[in-house]
Design an enzyme around this catalytic site. Sequence first.
Site, PDB file in Angstrom:
ATOM      1  N   GLU A  39     -68.610   9.895 -43.302  1.00 57.22           N
ATOM      2  CA  GLU A  39     -68.301   9.507 -41.924  1.00 57.22           C
ATOM      3  C   GLU A  39     -69.443   8.605 -41.483  1.00 57.22           C
ATOM      4  O   GLU A  39     -70.590   9.041 -41.397  1.00 57.22           O
ATOM      5  CB  GLU A  39     -68.229  10.766 -41.043  1.00 57.22           C
ATOM      6  CG  GLU A  39     -68.131  10.472 -39.557  1.00 57.22           C
ATOM      7  CD  GLU A  39     -68.373  11.728 -38.696  1.00 57.22           C
ATOM      8  OE1 GLU A  39     -68.041  12.854 -39.125  1.00 57.22           O
ATOM      9  OE2 GLU A  39     -68.930  11.557 -37.595  1.00 57.22           O
ATOM     10  N   ARG A  43     -73.356   4.394 -34.381  1.00 52.48           N
ATOM     11  CA  ARG A  43     -74.582   4.551 -33.590  1.00 52.48           C
ATOM     12  C   ARG A  43     -75.589   3.476 -33.912  1.00 52.48           C
ATOM     13  O   ARG A  43     -76.722   3.531 -33.436  1.00 52.48           O
ATOM     14  CB  ARG A  43     -75.223   5.905 -33.893  1.00 52.48           C
ATOM     15  CG  ARG A  43     -74.353   7.037 -33.464  1.00 52.48           C
ATOM     16  CD  ARG A  43     -75.099   8.340 -33.649  1.00 52.48           C
ATOM     17  NE  ARG A  43     -74.144   9.410 -33.739  1.00 52.48           N
ATOM     18  CZ  ARG A  43     -74.442  10.638 -34.056  1.00 52.48           C
ATOM     19  NH1 ARG A  43     -75.681  10.979 -34.326  1.00 52.48           N
ATOM     20  NH2 ARG A  43     -73.507  11.559 -34.109  1.00 52.48           N
ATOM     21  N   LYS A 126     -63.037  18.684 -35.298  1.00 54.34           N
ATOM     22  CA  LYS A 126     -64.480  18.814 -35.511  1.00 54.34           C
ATOM     23  C   LYS A 126     -64.982  19.862 -34.517  1.00 54.34           C
ATOM     24  O   LYS A 126     -64.544  19.878 -33.361  1.00 54.34           O
ATOM     25  CB  LYS A 126     -65.138  17.466 -35.236  1.00 54.34           C
ATOM     26  CG  LYS A 126     -66.655  17.492 -35.234  1.00 54.34           C
ATOM     27  CD  LYS A 126     -67.223  16.070 -35.159  1.00 54.34           C
ATOM     28  CE  LYS A 126     -68.741  16.103 -35.096  1.00 54.34           C
ATOM     29  NZ  LYS A 126     -69.336  14.803 -35.426  1.00 54.34           N
TER      30      LYS A 126
HETATM   31  C1  3PG Z   1     -72.806  14.280 -35.820  1.00 50.32           C
HETATM   32  O1  3PG Z   1     -72.806  13.147 -35.426  1.00 50.32           O
HETATM   33  O2  3PG Z   1     -71.778  14.822 -36.219  1.00 50.32           O
HETATM   34  C2  3PG Z   1     -74.075  15.046 -35.791  1.00 50.32           C
HETATM   35  O3  3PG Z   1     -75.113  14.322 -35.249  1.00 50.32           O
HETATM   36  C3  3PG Z   1     -74.479  15.537 -37.117  1.00 50.32           C
HETATM   37  O4  3PG Z   1     -75.257  16.633 -36.863  1.00 50.32           O
HETATM   38  P1  3PG Z   1     -76.507  16.977 -37.781  1.00 50.32           P
HETATM   39  O5  3PG Z   1     -77.389  15.756 -37.735  1.00 50.32           O
HETATM   40  O6  3PG Z   1     -77.145  18.182 -37.167  1.00 50.32           O
HETATM   41  O7  3PG Z   1     -75.991  17.224 -39.164  1.00 50.32           O
END
Ligand code: 3PG
Length: 210
Positions: A39, A43, A126
């Site tokens: 994914e 960002r 999710k």
């Molecule tokens: C996301 O965008 O799904 C989260 O920022 C991922 O979370 P993590 O960095 O704690 O794995």
Amino acid sequence: MLETQLAHWGILPVVAIESASDASPLAEALSSADLPIAEITLRTDGAIHAITQLTKREQFIVGAGTVHSVEQAKQVADAGVAFVVTPGFNPKTVSWCLQHSLPIFPGVSSPTDLEMALDFGINVVKFFPAEQLGGVNMLKALHGPYSNVRFIPTGGISLTNLREYLSLPSVIACGGSWMARQDWIRKGRFDEIQRVSTQAVQERRQLLAT
Ligand code: 3PG
């Protein structure tokens, strides 16, 4: 079907790529770990360009994450993504994706969000941010009234708690950035990405074998 593929891989690397030139080495590192799926989050300035590079690859499944609007959903659809992930539940984005047959895994954080997802006919979501929302215990509690829903918990998951999440029947796959950290990508540490991704894949295989 995408859900079958997601269940097959069981782990969803969540990745922020700044430079499109990092897309190929990233895909190679993940594929070498036998985890050819990611994914890519919207960002970074380079995200769309990186997605465009990745969707050209055969045998690699690319989704877009952090999609906040219909406009962004259109952009990633044009870039050829296989699926969209959103951090929260945005009915406009969900409707657009469904109308355009683009699989979407919207973010939920509560029973109210789940009711909305079910209203749209969506039962794979999710669960974000997983650890902060109560993690495994929250997912167990939600499984009672929502036994037909399957979750992609994301947020605070790493090798230390991966097994706990993957053991739940309601979890289709776990998402996380721990195996393809942004600073590793920046420094070109694709060897590290391959190593940690391999660990994650092995952890899941051990669990499946028990
Ligand atoms: C996301 O965008 O799904 C989260 O920022 C991922 O979370 P993590 O960095 O704690 O794995």
